[in-house]
Design a protein around this motif. Structure first.
Motif, PDB file in Angstrom:
ATOM      1  N   GLY A  19       0.786  -1.221   0.000  1.00 57.35           N
ATOM      2  CA  GLY A  19       0.000   0.000   0.000  1.00 57.35           C
ATOM      3  C   GLY A  19       0.823   1.278   0.000  1.00 57.35           C
ATOM      4  O   GLY A  19       0.272   2.365  -0.112  1.00 57.35           O
ATOM      5  N   SER A  24       2.052   2.567  -9.790  1.00 58.44           N
ATOM      6  CA  SER A  24       1.158   1.429 -10.020  1.00 58.44           C
ATOM      7  C   SER A  24       1.990   0.155 -10.148  1.00 58.44           C
ATOM      8  O   SER A  24       3.199   0.212 -10.373  1.00 58.44           O
ATOM      9  N   GLU A  25       1.332  -0.990 -10.008  1.00 61.09           N
ATOM     10  CA  GLU A  25       2.038  -2.271 -10.164  1.00 61.09           C
ATOM     11  C   GLU A  25       2.694  -2.361 -11.541  1.00 61.09           C
ATOM     12  O   GLU A  25       3.831  -2.822 -11.671  1.00 61.09           O
ATOM     13  N   ARG A  58      -2.289  -8.901 -15.551  1.00 64.48           N
ATOM     14  CA  ARG A  58      -2.221  -7.498 -15.138  1.00 64.48           C
ATOM     15  C   ARG A  58      -1.065  -6.777 -15.828  1.00 64.48           C
ATOM     16  O   ARG A  58      -1.158  -5.598 -16.128  1.00 64.48           O
ATOM     17  N   ALA A 113       1.948  -5.942  -6.387  1.00 67.82           N
ATOM     18  CA  ALA A 113       1.598  -4.874  -5.450  1.00 67.82           C
ATOM     19  C   ALA A 113       0.357  -5.325  -4.683  1.00 67.82           C
ATOM     20  O   ALA A 113      -0.777  -5.092  -5.094  1.00 67.82           O
ATOM     21  N   GLN A 114       0.595  -5.983  -3.550  1.00 69.54           N
ATOM     22  CA  GLN A 114      -0.544  -6.497  -2.774  1.00 69.54           C
ATOM     23  C   GLN A 114      -1.383  -5.357  -2.214  1.00 69.54           C
ATOM     24  O   GLN A 114      -2.566  -5.540  -1.937  1.00 69.54           O
ATOM     25  N   GLY A 115      -0.747  -4.193  -2.054  1.00 69.74           N
ATOM     26  CA  GLY A 115      -1.502  -3.040  -1.575  1.00 69.74           C
ATOM     27  C   GLY A 115      -2.525  -2.549  -2.579  1.00 69.74           C
ATOM     28  O   GLY A 115      -3.454  -1.830  -2.226  1.00 69.74           O
ATOM     29  N   GLN A 116      -2.348  -2.944  -3.849  1.00 68.78           N
ATOM     30  CA  GLN A 116      -3.254  -2.477  -4.901  1.00 68.78           C
ATOM     31  C   GLN A 116      -4.248  -3.550  -5.347  1.00 68.78           C
ATOM     32  O   GLN A 116      -5.304  -3.231  -5.889  1.00 68.78           O
ATOM     33  N   PHE A 117      -3.902  -4.812  -5.143  1.00 73.89           N
ATOM     34  CA  PHE A 117      -4.753  -5.887  -5.656  1.00 73.89           C
ATOM     35  C   PHE A 117      -5.195  -6.875  -4.582  1.00 73.89           C
ATOM     36  O   PHE A 117      -5.689  -7.946  -4.896  1.00 73.89           O
ATOM     37  N   ASP A 215       4.729  -4.264  -1.987  1.00 74.59           N
ATOM     38  CA  ASP A 215       4.556  -3.759  -3.350  1.00 74.59           C
ATOM     39  C   ASP A 215       5.945  -3.660  -3.977  1.00 74.59           C
ATOM     40  O   ASP A 215       6.831  -3.037  -3.385  1.00 74.59           O
TER      41      ASP A 215
END
Lengths: 388, 141
Positions: A19, A24-25, A58, A113-117, A215
């Motif tokens: 996060g 972005s990833e 992705r 990016a685990q904070g985004q997905f 991320d």
């Protein structure tokens, strides 16, 4: 045929806590790839292949080649099934493609990016579970930590392994991360007391048995030995790469595989060592994917470094810690303490050890091992070497 | 009253798993061609690759082969439920078969490997109107 492909470049993005990445990833993927290509001394226009794993479309090859301005795309592939367990499988695929001549300079990468997905440790509740999960989730088995814990409880029981084994693995990663400015846990040392005082996530795993959630992105470029000769870095040969699973390994999804509670890497170990013509004793340094320490303990044993009833001793007395350990393990801090880039950051560290560029550099590295994930029935491992 | 909270995940019923989750008997898939049992169920026999499968009732006894104890809730539905136990049962009559469940008569810290257990069933209504589940669960034998 092995030894014909070479890792010519490695690169990564900044690694962030989940996060915290401002990019972005996809942008993280591009940054890691740009860094790897620059590290190799290649032009982006010379890149003609992409290989990754568990990407869910992705950061796919078409989007990457377009954004990055590569040349024509000649090869793209994704390994399956699984996540960190197959983190060495794209090396095998790229090696095969380079050896066959299907492409000249292949980017192997993982952006996550685990904070985004969504964080892996926080899967949302679902009303219904299908397939193998139908036999698990209704009983509250609802996270990767729970899934990876079940074999290890039995393994501890059968072989007399204790939490000293998992503690030593965790301590080694944290100690190595204190020397690595890339590491998210840089400046945050861990003591034995901290480890044992940490809360249970799921017995038999405490907090410090579990990988981080982050991320970031990591990438490498694999080319032919001929191409590598006039590039910037010392060539690092893909001496051997193995991936796969034992017969009927899919039964592992509900713990019904015949060899439970092994970490199930025996087939991969046999393939890796027989192809290389060397054994575990010939390796100077090793990286092992650690989503959860217990799975890693089993995996180190399965790769042939010690029998199950000897693995705890193998991991004790500083044996796996740089600089004095007999086999330093996870010398960047790995998924526990460097960053969780799904194990791919470990592949980069193995390459650095051959080049002499690790922050915990082992002396005279001829063979450097990086093993993909335990915890799922398909395993993978790559062996890198200084000589072809 | 079920071991897991109301509204927790139910098995999505399909042709392969309906006997296991709705009959109130411990039903395992059985190959008509080679007479072997497999778990979890599959579209064909994983032992002889035969296409003719039916179901047999297992005795419903076994022992705790392994277990875990979740303490950290992965999502909000489990926040007030942790800690709980999850056990892996090795069946007495089909020892190559292991079945996941909860030991519903044991607290989270009362589970041990080797405990003899027997099957019982929790009746769980589907809040979305689907078929009632008779979920195989375990108590000390």
């Amino acid at each position: 045929m092995h030894g014909t492909s070479v890792v010519v470049g490695v690169g990564e993005s900044t690694y962030y806590r989940a996060g915290r990445a401002p990019e972005s990833e996809f942008q993280l993927a591009c940054i890691a790839i740009r860094n790897a290509v620059a590290d190799a001394g290649l032009q982006m226009s010379e890149i003609d292949g992409f290989v990754t794993y568990m990407d869910f479309q992705r950061n796919d090859a078409l989007r990457l080649m377009t954004a990055l301005g590569t040349g024509d795309l000649s090869f793209s592939a994704m390994s399956w099934p699984g996540g960190g367990n197959i983190s060495a499988m794209p090396i095998q695929i790229a090696d095969a493609a380079i050896t066959a001549g299907y492409a000249k300079n292949i980017v192997v990468y993982r952006a996550l990016a685990q904070g985004q997905f969504g964080r892996y440790g926080r899967p949302p509740a679902v009303p219904y579970a299908t397939g193998a999960a139908a036999f698990k989730t209704p009983y509250g088995e609802a996270s990767p930590a729970m899934n990876n814990a079940m074999p290890f409880t039995r393994y501890m029981h059968e072989y007399g392994v204790t939490h000293e084994a998992t503690c030593n693995l965790s301590l080694a990663s944290y100690a190595h991360a204190q020397r690595n400015p890339r590491a998210i846990r840089y400046g945050q040392p861990l003591t034995r007391e901290d480890y044992y005082a940490s809360r249970w996530i799921v017995y038999p795993y405490r907090l410090f048995d579990c990988a981080q959630e982050n991320d970031g992105a990591a990438a490498m470029v694999i080319s032919s030995a001929d191409r590598a000769r006039d590039l910037k870095q010392q060539p690092v040969y893909v001496k051997s790469a193995a991936a796969g699973a034992e017969q009927r390994a899919g039964l592992q999804a509900t713990y019904n595989e015949p060899y439970f509670p092994y970490a199930r890497r025996l087939h991969v170990a046999d393939r890796l060592w027989s192809q290389a013509g060397i054994g575990p004793k010939d390796v100077q340094v090793a990286q092992f994917y650690e989503n959860f320490t217990g799975s890693t303990v089993m995996c180190i044993s399965d790769m042939g470094f010690a029998p199950p009833d000897g693995i705890e001793e193998f991991l004790s007395n500083g044996n796996i810690q740089w600089p004095n350990g007999k086999l330093p393990i996870n010398t960047s801090g790995a998924n526990l303490a460097e960053a969780y880039i799904h194990g791919f950051e470990n592949q980069l560290e193995a390459v650095r050890q051959v080049r002499g560029q690790s922050t915990s550099q082992v002396e005279n590295v001829e063979f450097s091992l990086a093993v993909g994930g335990p915890g799922a029935p398909v395993g993978s491992a790559a062996l890198y070497s200084k000589q072809a | 009253m079920s071991y897991m909270p109301d509204g927790w995940t139910l098995p999505a019923l399909d042709d392969l798993n309906r006997p296991f989750f709705t009959t109130g008997k411990l039903m395992l898939q059985h190959c008509v061609d080679c007479d072997r049992v497999q778990h979890p169920p599959e579209d064909i026999c994983i032992w002889c690759q035969g296409d003719h499968l039916d179901y047999v009732e297992a005795r419903g006894t076994g022992d705790v082969y392994s277990y875990v104890v979740p303490h950290h809730p992965p999502n909000e539905k489990l926040t007030t439920r942790v800690p709980y136990n999850i056990i892996l049962v090795r069946l007495d009559d089909y020892p190559h078969v292991r079945i996941l469940g909860n030991q519903i008569d044991a607290e989270f810290d009362e589970v041990t490997i080797g405990t003899p257990v027997r099957v019982t069933f929790e009746e769980i209504a589907d809040q979305n109107g689907g078929a009632t589940i008779l979920l195989p669960q375990w108590v000390k034998a």
